[in-house]
Motif scaffolding. Sequence first.
Motif, PDB file in Angstrom:
ATOM      1  N   ASN A   1      12.953 -11.682   1.333  1.00  0.00           N
ATOM      2  CA  ASN A   1      12.640 -13.063   1.708  1.00  0.00           C
ATOM      3  C   ASN A   1      13.143 -14.052   0.660  1.00  0.00           C
ATOM      4  O   ASN A   1      13.652 -15.116   0.996  1.00  0.00           O
ATOM      5  CB  ASN A   1      11.136 -13.241   1.914  1.00  0.00           C
ATOM      6  N   ALA A   2      13.005 -13.694  -0.622  1.00  0.00           N
ATOM      7  CA  ALA A   2      13.481 -14.567  -1.696  1.00  0.00           C
ATOM      8  C   ALA A   2      14.997 -14.720  -1.639  1.00  0.00           C
ATOM      9  O   ALA A   2      15.534 -15.816  -1.831  1.00  0.00           O
ATOM     10  CB  ALA A   2      13.056 -14.029  -3.054  1.00  0.00           C
ATOM     11  N   ILE A   3      15.696 -13.633  -1.367  1.00  0.00           N
ATOM     12  CA  ILE A   3      17.158 -13.683  -1.277  1.00  0.00           C
ATOM     13  C   ILE A   3      17.581 -14.562  -0.107  1.00  0.00           C
ATOM     14  O   ILE A   3      18.444 -15.421  -0.238  1.00  0.00           O
ATOM     15  CB  ILE A   3      17.755 -12.265  -1.166  1.00  0.00           C
ATOM     16  N   VAL A   4      16.956 -14.341   1.039  1.00  0.00           N
ATOM     17  CA  VAL A   4      17.305 -15.135   2.221  1.00  0.00           C
ATOM     18  C   VAL A   4      17.021 -16.610   1.963  1.00  0.00           C
ATOM     19  O   VAL A   4      17.851 -17.475   2.255  1.00  0.00           O
ATOM     20  CB  VAL A   4      16.554 -14.621   3.473  1.00  0.00           C
ATOM     21  N   THR A   5      15.858 -16.904   1.390  1.00  0.00           N
ATOM     22  CA  THR A   5      15.504 -18.287   1.079  1.00  0.00           C
ATOM     23  C   THR A   5      16.509 -18.904   0.100  1.00  0.00           C
ATOM     24  O   THR A   5      16.897 -20.060   0.244  1.00  0.00           O
ATOM     25  CB  THR A   5      14.082 -18.364   0.493  1.00  0.00           C
ATOM     26  N   ALA A   6      16.923 -18.114  -0.881  1.00  0.00           N
ATOM     27  CA  ALA A   6      17.840 -18.620  -1.910  1.00  0.00           C
ATOM     28  C   ALA A   6      19.202 -18.998  -1.341  1.00  0.00           C
ATOM     29  O   ALA A   6      19.860 -19.902  -1.851  1.00  0.00           O
ATOM     30  CB  ALA A   6      18.005 -17.588  -3.017  1.00  0.00           C
TER      31      ALA A   6
ATOM     32  N   GLU B   1      -3.885  -1.806 -12.156  1.00  0.00           N
ATOM     33  CA  GLU B   1      -2.830  -2.286 -11.267  1.00  0.00           C
ATOM     34  C   GLU B   1      -3.394  -2.528  -9.872  1.00  0.00           C
ATOM     35  O   GLU B   1      -4.110  -1.700  -9.326  1.00  0.00           O
ATOM     36  CB  GLU B   1      -1.705  -1.244 -11.186  1.00  0.00           C
ATOM     37  N   ILE B   2      -3.070  -3.695  -9.318  1.00  0.00           N
ATOM     38  CA  ILE B   2      -3.503  -4.014  -7.957  1.00  0.00           C
ATOM     39  C   ILE B   2      -2.373  -3.658  -7.010  1.00  0.00           C
ATOM     40  O   ILE B   2      -1.234  -4.073  -7.203  1.00  0.00           O
ATOM     41  CB  ILE B   2      -3.897  -5.496  -7.838  1.00  0.00           C
ATOM     42  N   ARG B   3      -2.705  -2.865  -6.008  1.00  0.00           N
ATOM     43  CA  ARG B   3      -1.712  -2.369  -5.062  1.00  0.00           C
ATOM     44  C   ARG B   3      -1.984  -2.902  -3.659  1.00  0.00           C
ATOM     45  O   ARG B   3      -3.124  -3.083  -3.263  1.00  0.00           O
ATOM     46  CB  ARG B   3      -1.731  -0.850  -5.040  1.00  0.00           C
ATOM     47  N   ASN B   4      -0.888  -3.130  -2.932  1.00  0.00           N
ATOM     48  CA  ASN B   4      -0.990  -3.473  -1.509  1.00  0.00           C
ATOM     49  C   ASN B   4      -1.193  -2.173  -0.745  1.00  0.00           C
ATOM     50  O   ASN B   4      -0.455  -1.215  -0.971  1.00  0.00           O
ATOM     51  CB  ASN B   4       0.294  -4.130  -1.011  1.00  0.00           C
ATOM     52  N   VAL B   5      -2.164  -2.156   0.160  1.00  0.00           N
ATOM     53  CA  VAL B   5      -2.446  -0.943   0.923  1.00  0.00           C
ATOM     54  C   VAL B   5      -2.730  -1.277   2.387  1.00  0.00           C
ATOM     55  O   VAL B   5      -3.082  -2.402   2.724  1.00  0.00           O
ATOM     56  CB  VAL B   5      -3.658  -0.166   0.343  1.00  0.00           C
ATOM     57  N   LEU B   6      -2.552  -0.279   3.215  1.00  0.00           N
ATOM     58  CA  LEU B   6      -3.035  -0.321   4.590  1.00  0.00           C
ATOM     59  C   LEU B   6      -4.258   0.577   4.629  1.00  0.00           C
ATOM     60  O   LEU B   6      -4.182   1.754   4.267  1.00  0.00           O
ATOM     61  CB  LEU B   6      -1.969   0.163   5.573  1.00  0.00           C
ATOM     62  N   PHE B   7      -5.371   0.013   5.032  1.00  0.00           N
ATOM     63  CA  PHE B   7      -6.652   0.704   4.993  1.00  0.00           C
ATOM     64  C   PHE B   7      -7.059   1.055   6.411  1.00  0.00           C
ATOM     65  O   PHE B   7      -7.103   0.191   7.283  1.00  0.00           O
ATOM     66  CB  PHE B   7      -7.701  -0.233   4.375  1.00  0.00           C
ATOM     67  N   SER B   8      -7.367   2.326   6.645  1.00  0.00           N
ATOM     68  CA  SER B   8      -7.868   2.779   7.940  1.00  0.00           C
ATOM     69  C   SER B   8      -9.183   3.509   7.701  1.00  0.00           C
ATOM     70  O   SER B   8      -9.266   4.372   6.818  1.00  0.00           O
ATOM     71  CB  SER B   8      -6.871   3.702   8.631  1.00  0.00           C
ATOM     72  N   SER B   9     -10.216   3.161   8.456  1.00  0.00           N
ATOM     73  CA  SER B   9     -11.537   3.773   8.297  1.00  0.00           C
ATOM     74  C   SER B   9     -12.151   4.026   9.660  1.00  0.00           C
ATOM     75  O   SER B   9     -11.885   3.295  10.618  1.00  0.00           O
ATOM     76  CB  SER B   9     -12.469   2.857   7.494  1.00  0.00           C
ATOM     77  N   GLN B  10     -13.014   5.034   9.705  1.00  0.00           N
ATOM     78  CA  GLN B  10     -13.671   5.427  10.945  1.00  0.00           C
ATOM     79  C   GLN B  10     -15.099   5.849  10.619  1.00  0.00           C
ATOM     80  O   GLN B  10     -15.317   6.573   9.644  1.00  0.00           O
ATOM     81  CB  GLN B  10     -12.920   6.614  11.562  1.00  0.00           C
ATOM     82  N   LEU B  11     -16.068   5.381  11.425  1.00  0.00           N
ATOM     83  CA  LEU B  11     -17.426   5.884  11.292  1.00  0.00           C
ATOM     84  C   LEU B  11     -17.440   7.351  11.702  1.00  0.00           C
ATOM     85  O   LEU B  11     -16.832   7.720  12.716  1.00  0.00           O
ATOM     86  CB  LEU B  11     -18.394   5.087  12.170  1.00  0.00           C
ATOM     87  N   VAL B  12     -18.111   8.193  10.913  1.00  0.00           N
ATOM     88  CA  VAL B  12     -18.184   9.624  11.200  1.00  0.00           C
ATOM     89  C   VAL B  12     -19.609  10.120  10.956  1.00  0.00           C
ATOM     90  O   VAL B  12     -20.412   9.447  10.322  1.00  0.00           O
ATOM     91  CB  VAL B  12     -17.192  10.435  10.317  1.00  0.00           C
ATOM     92  N   ASP B  13     -19.883  11.309  11.438  1.00  0.00           N
ATOM     93  CA  ASP B  13     -21.161  11.976  11.208  1.00  0.00           C
ATOM     94  C   ASP B  13     -20.956  12.989  10.076  1.00  0.00           C
ATOM     95  O   ASP B  13     -20.117  13.882  10.187  1.00  0.00           O
ATOM     96  CB  ASP B  13     -21.603  12.678  12.492  1.00  0.00           C
ATOM     97  N   ILE B  14     -21.702  12.840   8.993  1.00  0.00           N
ATOM     98  CA  ILE B  14     -21.614  13.770   7.861  1.00  0.00           C
ATOM     99  C   ILE B  14     -22.940  14.519   7.776  1.00  0.00           C
ATOM    100  O   ILE B  14     -23.934  13.986   7.270  1.00  0.00           O
ATOM    101  CB  ILE B  14     -21.332  13.023   6.530  1.00  0.00           C
TER     102      ILE B  14
ATOM    103  N   THR C   1       2.811  -0.907  -1.622  1.00  0.00           N
ATOM    104  CA  THR C   1       3.197  -1.848  -2.675  1.00  0.00           C
ATOM    105  C   THR C   1       4.708  -2.002  -2.750  1.00  0.00           C
ATOM    106  O   THR C   1       5.225  -3.126  -2.799  1.00  0.00           O
ATOM    107  CB  THR C   1       2.630  -1.387  -4.033  1.00  0.00           C
ATOM    108  N   ARG C   2       5.436  -0.901  -2.761  1.00  0.00           N
ATOM    109  CA  ARG C   2       6.899  -0.979  -2.854  1.00  0.00           C
ATOM    110  C   ARG C   2       7.505  -1.658  -1.630  1.00  0.00           C
ATOM    111  O   ARG C   2       8.445  -2.432  -1.741  1.00  0.00           O
ATOM    112  CB  ARG C   2       7.505   0.407  -3.038  1.00  0.00           C
ATOM    113  N   LEU C   3       6.976  -1.354  -0.472  1.00  0.00           N
ATOM    114  CA  LEU C   3       7.454  -1.976   0.759  1.00  0.00           C
ATOM    115  C   LEU C   3       7.243  -3.485   0.703  1.00  0.00           C
ATOM    116  O   LEU C   3       8.143  -4.254   1.037  1.00  0.00           O
ATOM    117  CB  LEU C   3       6.736  -1.377   1.968  1.00  0.00           C
ATOM    118  N   LYS C   4       6.061  -3.921   0.278  1.00  0.00           N
ATOM    119  CA  LYS C   4       5.772  -5.359   0.180  1.00  0.00           C
ATOM    120  C   LYS C   4       6.681  -6.016  -0.854  1.00  0.00           C
ATOM    121  O   LYS C   4       7.139  -7.141  -0.656  1.00  0.00           O
ATOM    122  CB  LYS C   4       4.304  -5.585  -0.199  1.00  0.00           C
ATOM    123  N   SER C   5       6.942  -5.317  -1.952  1.00  0.00           N
ATOM    124  CA  SER C   5       7.816  -5.856  -2.991  1.00  0.00           C
ATOM    125  C   SER C   5       9.236  -6.034  -2.462  1.00  0.00           C
ATOM    126  O   SER C   5       9.876  -7.064  -2.684  1.00  0.00           O
ATOM    127  CB  SER C   5       7.810  -4.936  -4.207  1.00  0.00           C
ATOM    128  N   ALA C   6       9.724  -5.040  -1.738  1.00  0.00           N
ATOM    129  CA  ALA C   6      11.069  -5.131  -1.165  1.00  0.00           C
ATOM    130  C   ALA C   6      11.131  -6.251  -0.124  1.00  0.00           C
ATOM    131  O   ALA C   6      12.116  -6.992  -0.057  1.00  0.00           O
ATOM    132  CB  ALA C   6      11.464  -3.797  -0.538  1.00  0.00           C
TER     133      ALA C   6
END
Length: 173
Positions: free
Chosen positions: A107-112, A70-83, A97-102
């Motif tokens: 948008n589809a309803i408004v367009t319709a 399954e391909i999901r919509n995500v918000l990706f946050s990354s930071q360089l760190v010292d390990i 994913t659910r937010l994007k679907s809603a």
Amino acid sequence: LVDLPGSFFTDVNEAFERNSGFSRSDIIGKRPGEIGIFPYPDEYTHLSEEIRERGHVSGLDMHCRAKGGEIRNVLFSSQLVDIHGQPGILSAIEDITRLKSAESAMNAIVTAIVETTGKESLDRITGSIRSWLSADCVFIGTITQDGENLEILSMILDGTRVSAPPAPFAGSP
């Protein structure tokens, strides 16, 4: 956590395992490309370039693939760190994913309903909701003034637009 310059996963948390379906043993010691976690190479390239140029990204809208495909919509946050004296990348992923679907459904309803009124507008809304939910039955109704009955204004049942007589409100879905 991903090490640099090798780009190998060195650790994942339980939330990652739970949300992605991948176990630690599926991930640790592998590169993202080996796992196929980024389904769109251009997005991964953009993510990598942003981290190299700025040292971080915050809320980058992209896609990730779960273990089941399954391909999901995500918000990706990354930071360089010292390990332990070595450069690495710490990332957090928020599944939207659910937010994007809603949002897409709205948008589809408004367009319709643009340039429609009355019954035609309700029929288009019903059709949009049915499509969005892949539902067998969708209806829009109103409760009669006496509060006893439900008047069906627009209804789709098994893909066919149907009319329905007023029905008792008590016990209705």
